[in-house]
Design a protein around this motif. Structure first.
Motif, mmCIF file in Angstrom:
data_model
loop_
_atom_site.group_PDB
_atom_site.id
_atom_site.type_symbol
_atom_site.label_atom_id
_atom_site.label_comp_id
_atom_site.label_asym_id
_atom_site.label_seq_id
_atom_site.Cartn_x
_atom_site.Cartn_y
_atom_site.Cartn_z
ATOM 1 N N LEU A 105 -49.170 -43.220 -18.200
ATOM 2 C CA LEU A 105 -50.368 -43.152 -19.581
ATOM 3 C C LEU A 105 -49.865 -44.443 -18.999
ATOM 4 O O LEU A 105 -49.238 -44.601 -19.942
ATOM 5 N N VAL A 106 -51.581 -45.681 -19.345
ATOM 6 C CA VAL A 106 -51.366 -46.891 -19.383
ATOM 7 C C VAL A 106 -52.244 -47.784 -20.957
ATOM 8 O O VAL A 106 -53.042 -47.233 -20.941
ATOM 9 N N LYS A 107 -51.782 -47.733 -21.490
ATOM 10 C CA LYS A 107 -52.374 -48.350 -22.692
ATOM 11 C C LYS A 107 -53.660 -50.327 -22.317
ATOM 12 O O LYS A 107 -52.522 -50.736 -21.358
ATOM 13 N N GLY A 108 -54.839 -50.361 -22.179
ATOM 14 C CA GLY A 108 -55.327 -51.439 -21.883
ATOM 15 C C GLY A 108 -57.002 -50.913 -22.601
ATOM 16 O O GLY A 108 -57.181 -50.145 -23.610
ATOM 17 N N ALA A 109 -57.686 -52.141 -22.690
ATOM 18 C CA ALA A 109 -59.218 -52.285 -22.876
ATOM 19 C C ALA A 109 -59.827 -52.344 -21.738
ATOM 20 O O ALA A 109 -59.328 -53.469 -20.624
ATOM 21 N N PRO A 110 -61.422 -52.938 -21.791
ATOM 22 C CA PRO A 110 -62.217 -51.443 -22.478
ATOM 23 C C PRO A 110 -61.969 -50.164 -21.844
ATOM 24 O O PRO A 110 -61.863 -49.244 -22.936
ATOM 25 N N GLU A 111 -60.902 -49.660 -21.145
ATOM 26 C CA GLU A 111 -60.448 -48.148 -20.506
ATOM 27 C C GLU A 111 -59.331 -47.874 -20.394
ATOM 28 O O GLU A 111 -59.122 -49.204 -19.584
ATOM 29 N N SER A 112 -58.896 -47.151 -20.780
ATOM 30 C CA SER A 112 -57.507 -47.052 -19.713
ATOM 31 C C SER A 112 -57.143 -45.180 -19.474
ATOM 32 O O SER A 112 -57.780 -44.463 -20.661
ATOM 33 N N THR A 113 -56.171 -45.379 -18.917
ATOM 34 C CA THR A 113 -55.724 -43.650 -19.123
ATOM 35 C C THR A 113 -54.843 -42.682 -20.546
ATOM 36 O O THR A 113 -54.919 -42.015 -20.550
ATOM 37 N N LEU A 114 -54.332 -43.745 -20.606
ATOM 38 C CA LEU A 114 -53.747 -43.284 -22.599
ATOM 39 C C LEU A 114 -54.698 -43.449 -22.939
ATOM 40 O O LEU A 114 -55.097 -42.129 -23.909
ATOM 41 N N GLY A 115 -56.181 -44.139 -23.678
ATOM 42 C CA GLY A 115 -56.402 -44.318 -24.308
ATOM 43 C C GLY A 115 -57.623 -42.738 -23.569
ATOM 44 O O GLY A 115 -58.113 -42.172 -24.874
ATOM 45 N N ASN A 116 -58.097 -42.924 -22.605
ATOM 46 C CA ASN A 116 -58.965 -41.849 -22.322
ATOM 47 C C ASN A 116 -57.958 -40.128 -22.841
ATOM 48 O O ASN A 116 -59.075 -39.736 -23.303
ATOM 49 N N TRP A 117 -56.505 -40.750 -22.437
ATOM 50 C CA TRP A 117 -56.331 -39.017 -22.781
ATOM 51 C C TRP A 117 -56.194 -38.675 -23.945
ATOM 52 O O TRP A 117 -56.502 -37.415 -25.176
ATOM 53 N N SER A 118 -56.267 -39.606 -25.040
ATOM 54 C CA SER A 118 -55.641 -39.671 -26.429
ATOM 55 C C SER A 118 -57.060 -39.229 -27.352
ATOM 56 O O SER A 118 -57.258 -38.743 -27.778
ATOM 57 N N ASN B 101 -52.992 -36.179 -15.506
ATOM 58 C CA ASN B 101 -53.093 -36.878 -14.423
ATOM 59 C C ASN B 101 -54.441 -37.467 -14.639
ATOM 60 O O ASN B 101 -55.319 -37.261 -14.064
ATOM 61 N N VAL B 102 -54.662 -38.620 -15.310
ATOM 62 C CA VAL B 102 -55.388 -39.731 -15.542
ATOM 63 C C VAL B 102 -56.023 -40.105 -15.198
ATOM 64 O O VAL B 102 -55.637 -41.363 -14.459
ATOM 65 N N VAL B 103 -57.352 -40.473 -14.421
ATOM 66 C CA VAL B 103 -57.316 -41.509 -13.714
ATOM 67 C C VAL B 103 -58.824 -41.961 -14.642
ATOM 68 O O VAL B 103 -59.480 -41.812 -15.280
ATOM 69 N N VAL B 104 -58.537 -42.963 -14.772
ATOM 70 C CA VAL B 104 -59.750 -44.313 -15.338
ATOM 71 C C VAL B 104 -61.184 -44.555 -14.453
ATOM 72 O O VAL B 104 -61.002 -44.549 -13.395
ATOM 73 N N GLU B 105 -62.388 -44.281 -15.379
ATOM 74 C CA GLU B 105 -63.479 -42.824 -14.390
ATOM 75 C C GLU B 105 -64.362 -44.786 -14.627
ATOM 76 O O GLU B 105 -64.997 -44.722 -13.814
ATOM 77 N N GLY B 106 -64.135 -45.867 -15.707
ATOM 78 C CA GLY B 106 -65.411 -46.510 -15.634
ATOM 79 C C GLY B 106 -66.334 -46.518 -16.016
ATOM 80 O O GLY B 106 -67.504 -47.622 -15.908
#
Length: 249
Positions: free
Chosen positions: A74-87, A238-243
């Motif tokens: 899970l990785v933090k990032g912007a504007p969307e990320s796997t860690l952000g989506n999961w949290s 297993n989180v996917v960045v949807e965009g």
């Protein structure tokens, strides 16, 4: 972080032994580790270590408890990320469970509230959630008009994007913002309830448009909720960045 907790416990235990007097010996310095070897410290330090040993064992057991398994980092990032989506999804699930009669439009948290760059693959343990969110922020619900919510979402977008749950989809392009709440276009005349940290609800991260709005503070620590609901995950994470949640062009 665990070493810091152990040190604080040690200092507390040591300070309770009696009144403080001017030192009569030269100070010695010891490396802060999970274990102090017998030949590295005098009897006072050894007594201190023995005093806190039971508490350290309890703390170790609590912090090393496995909550789930992370399959993909899970990785933090912007504007969307796997860690952000999961949290954010976990926060939305916790809000819905604690307020079952309320329709939670979506959940969000500020980027600065997430204090790690990522969580690696493998067992997810409690201490990693403490590192992810070390602050004592509580879960807050706010009911906003569509117009008020649009202003807040615009602030999120202009900040580069924050973690948001799957209930929100924002697309920014030259012609403006397209905002959908739970699959439907945002309507200015409707009212929406969102879940967020008390820090943001109080105007933090420049969210001044929220500062004077009514809110319901659950009193529940977001960190504790993340721990609780991460522990309910049965499948590997297993989180996917949807965009789609925060698409900024």
């Amino acid at each position: 972080m665990r070493n810091l907790i152990y040190l604080l416990l040690a200092l507390t235990a040591f300070s309770c032994r009696g009144p403080l007097y001017s030192p009569t010996v030269q100070p010695r310095y010891y490396k802060v580790t999970d274990k102090i070897e017998a030949n590295e410290a005098g009897p006072q330090v050894q007594n201190m270590v023995e005093t806190i040993a039971p508490y350290k064992a309890q703390l170790d057991a609590k912090m090393n408890r496995v909550l789930a398994t992370v399959e993909t980092p899970l990785v933090k990032g912007a504007p969307e990320s796997t860690l952000g989506n999961w949290s954010a999804d976990l926060l939305a699930a916790a809000a819905s469970a604690n307020y079952p009669n309320t329709n939670i439009a979506f959940a969000t948290m500020n980027q600065g509230g997430i204090r790690v760059s990522g969580i690696g693959a493998g067992p997810l343990i409690v201490s990693e959630i403490y590192e992810l969110m070390p602050f004592d922020n509580t879960l807050v619900l706010m009911e906003l008009s569509g117009k008020e919510l649009r202003e807040f979402i615009s602030h999120i977008v202009n900040s580069g994007g924050w973690p948001v749950s799957s209930g929100l989809a924002v697309h920014r392009k030259a012609s403006g913002l397209t905002i959908r709440i739970q699959g439907r276009p945002l309507a200015d005349e409707e009212r929406y309830t969102i879940a967020l940290p008390d820090y943001v609800a109080g105007g933090g991260s420049n969210s001044t448009m929220l500062k004077d709005k009514e809110r319901t503070d659950s009193g529940l620590l977001i960190r504790d909720l993340l721990i609780e609901y991460a522990g309910k995950i049965s499948e590997p994470i297993n989180v996917v960045v949807e965009g789609r949640r925060m698409r900024l062009e």
